[in-house]
Design a protein around this motif. Structure first.
Motif, PDB file in Angstrom:
ATOM      1  N   SER A  10      38.305  25.195  42.873  1.00 39.84           N
ATOM      2  CA  SER A  10      38.621  25.638  41.515  1.00 39.84           C
ATOM      3  C   SER A  10      39.506  26.870  41.593  1.00 39.84           C
ATOM      4  O   SER A  10      39.284  27.757  42.412  1.00 39.84           O
ATOM      5  CB  SER A  10      37.348  25.986  40.746  1.00 39.84           C
ATOM      6  N   ASP A  11      40.503  26.907  40.755  1.00 45.32           N
ATOM      7  CA  ASP A  11      41.421  28.045  40.705  1.00 45.32           C
ATOM      8  C   ASP A  11      40.805  29.106  39.797  1.00 45.32           C
ATOM      9  O   ASP A  11      40.817  28.977  38.580  1.00 45.32           O
ATOM     10  CB  ASP A  11      42.776  27.580  40.171  1.00 45.32           C
ATOM     11  N   THR A  12      40.241  30.175  40.371  1.00 42.89           N
ATOM     12  CA  THR A  12      39.531  31.191  39.578  1.00 42.89           C
ATOM     13  C   THR A  12      40.460  31.905  38.605  1.00 42.89           C
ATOM     14  O   THR A  12      40.011  32.364  37.557  1.00 42.89           O
ATOM     15  CB  THR A  12      38.837  32.225  40.484  1.00 42.89           C
ATOM     16  N   ASN A  13      41.737  31.996  38.912  1.00 38.54           N
ATOM     17  CA  ASN A  13      42.683  32.648  38.000  1.00 38.54           C
ATOM     18  C   ASN A  13      43.026  31.780  36.797  1.00 38.54           C
ATOM     19  O   ASN A  13      43.569  32.275  35.813  1.00 38.54           O
ATOM     20  CB  ASN A  13      43.964  33.035  38.743  1.00 38.54           C
ATOM     21  N   ALA A  14      42.727  30.504  36.874  1.00 40.39           N
ATOM     22  CA  ALA A  14      43.063  29.590  35.775  1.00 40.39           C
ATOM     23  C   ALA A  14      41.844  29.220  34.931  1.00 40.39           C
ATOM     24  O   ALA A  14      41.938  28.382  34.045  1.00 40.39           O
ATOM     25  CB  ALA A  14      43.713  28.325  36.337  1.00 40.39           C
ATOM     26  N   ILE A  15      40.690  29.829  35.189  1.00 38.54           N
ATOM     27  CA  ILE A  15      39.493  29.531  34.400  1.00 38.54           C
ATOM     28  C   ILE A  15      39.692  30.066  32.983  1.00 38.54           C
ATOM     29  O   ILE A  15      40.095  31.214  32.794  1.00 38.54           O
ATOM     30  CB  ILE A  15      38.232  30.140  35.049  1.00 38.54           C
ATOM     31  N   ARG A  16      39.406  29.228  32.011  1.00 38.06           N
ATOM     32  CA  ARG A  16      39.599  29.594  30.601  1.00 38.06           C
ATOM     33  C   ARG A  16      38.336  29.292  29.816  1.00 38.06           C
ATOM     34  O   ARG A  16      37.649  28.308  30.076  1.00 38.06           O
ATOM     35  CB  ARG A  16      40.762  28.811  29.980  1.00 38.06           C
ATOM     36  N   ALA A  17      38.052  30.147  28.832  1.00 46.83           N
ATOM     37  CA  ALA A  17      36.890  29.949  27.963  1.00 46.83           C
ATOM     38  C   ALA A  17      37.357  29.860  26.512  1.00 46.83           C
ATOM     39  O   ALA A  17      38.301  30.546  26.107  1.00 46.83           O
ATOM     40  CB  ALA A  17      35.912  31.103  28.127  1.00 46.83           C
TER      41      ALA A  17
ATOM     42  N   VAL B  49      32.345  36.333  29.324  1.00 49.03           N
ATOM     43  CA  VAL B  49      32.533  35.412  30.448  1.00 49.03           C
ATOM     44  C   VAL B  49      33.435  36.123  31.448  1.00 49.03           C
ATOM     45  O   VAL B  49      34.504  36.602  31.090  1.00 49.03           O
ATOM     46  CB  VAL B  49      33.193  34.089  29.996  1.00 49.03           C
ATOM     47  N   GLU B  50      32.987  36.179  32.712  1.00 49.29           N
ATOM     48  CA  GLU B  50      33.792  36.840  33.733  1.00 49.29           C
ATOM     49  C   GLU B  50      33.526  36.230  35.097  1.00 49.29           C
ATOM     50  O   GLU B  50      32.500  35.593  35.315  1.00 49.29           O
ATOM     51  CB  GLU B  50      33.522  38.352  33.757  1.00 49.29           C
ATOM     52  N   THR B  51      34.479  36.419  36.015  1.00 49.24           N
ATOM     53  CA  THR B  51      34.306  35.978  37.399  1.00 49.24           C
ATOM     54  C   THR B  51      34.322  37.215  38.280  1.00 49.24           C
ATOM     55  O   THR B  51      34.893  38.244  37.920  1.00 49.24           O
ATOM     56  CB  THR B  51      35.434  35.031  37.845  1.00 49.24           C
ATOM     57  N   ASP B  52      33.698  37.092  39.442  1.00 45.18           N
ATOM     58  CA  ASP B  52      33.740  38.197  40.396  1.00 45.18           C
ATOM     59  C   ASP B  52      34.486  37.760  41.650  1.00 45.18           C
ATOM     60  O   ASP B  52      34.925  36.619  41.763  1.00 45.18           O
ATOM     61  CB  ASP B  52      32.334  38.730  40.714  1.00 45.18           C
ATOM     62  N   ASN B  53      34.610  38.662  42.590  1.00 38.25           N
ATOM     63  CA  ASN B  53      35.359  38.383  43.823  1.00 38.25           C
ATOM     64  C   ASN B  53      34.607  37.473  44.785  1.00 38.25           C
ATOM     65  O   ASN B  53      35.156  37.095  45.815  1.00 38.25           O
ATOM     66  CB  ASN B  53      35.706  39.695  44.526  1.00 38.25           C
ATOM     67  N   TRP B  54      33.359  37.164  44.507  1.00 42.01           N
ATOM     68  CA  TRP B  54      32.539  36.352  45.409  1.00 42.01           C
ATOM     69  C   TRP B  54      32.398  34.923  44.908  1.00 42.01           C
ATOM     70  O   TRP B  54      31.537  34.197  45.356  1.00 42.01           O
ATOM     71  CB  TRP B  54      31.162  36.996  45.593  1.00 42.01           C
ATOM     72  N   GLY B  55      33.223  34.523  43.949  1.00 41.09           N
ATOM     73  CA  GLY B  55      33.204  33.149  43.465  1.00 41.09           C
ATOM     74  C   GLY B  55      32.052  32.823  42.536  1.00 41.09           C
ATOM     75  O   GLY B  55      31.541  31.710  42.538  1.00 41.09           O
ATOM     76  N   THR B  56      31.638  33.803  41.738  1.00 45.99           N
ATOM     77  CA  THR B  56      30.553  33.579  40.784  1.00 45.99           C
ATOM     78  C   THR B  56      31.092  33.736  39.372  1.00 45.99           C
ATOM     79  O   THR B  56      31.801  34.693  39.068  1.00 45.99           O
ATOM     80  CB  THR B  56      29.406  34.592  41.015  1.00 45.99           C
TER      81      THR B  56
END
Length: 152
Positions: free
Chosen positions: A82-89, A46-53
């Motif tokens: 949504s706070d992308t730095n606070a996304i947790r899995a 699970v990962e996020t990118d700089n474009w909000g995906t």
């Protein structure tokens, strides 16, 4: 003769599938629940990118004897706020939970900063228009005064 890991990976037969997903909302956060029976935590990413995906993918062997694997991949646009730095899995008992907390306070500060910047930009634009108009007025006045003196 041994087959190395790269060769084994290229000989794999993949079966793509779409896992069952559902959205939940609790305590100011959106939670994506993905059903992944038979998977282990090490087989998921699970990962996020700089474009909000948000990118979620995984693969696991179905049948080790004939090198058959199943895999999935999902890409989800992260909602505004949504706070992308606070996304947790969290993965537990075949269920992957991805929590995306809202960032209402941070969004408010960004909005305030943008409003303040807009106000300052408008003030500067008005000042520039005023200076240009004043300069034009003075230039015309001087030009007309010179023309009047030359004609008389």
């Amino acid at each position: 003769m041994e087959i190395n890991a790269a060769e084994a990976a290229t000989n794999r037969s993949y079966e793509d599938f779409e896992p069952y997903c559902k959205w939940l909302t609790q305590e100011g956060q959106a939670i994506l629940e993905i059903h992944l029976k038979g998977f282990k935590k090490e087989q998921l990413k699970v990962e996020t990118d700089n474009w909000g995906t948000l990118k979620i993918y995984g693969e696991r062997p179905v049948n080790a004897t004939n090198n058959k694997w199943c895999r999935f991949q999902k890409e989800i646009k992260i909602s505004i706020g949504s706070d992308t730095n606070a996304i947790r899995a969290k993965f537990s008992h075949g269920l992957l939970f991805i929590a995306m907390p809202k960032e209402a306070v941070r969004e408010l500060f960004i909005y305030e900063g943008e409003t303040r910047n807009r106000r300052n930009a408008i003030k500067v634009a008005i000042a520039v228009v005023f200076v240009v108009a004043l300069g034009t007025y003075i230039a015309r006045r001087v030009y007309n005064d010179e023309n009047i003196q030359l004609i008389s």
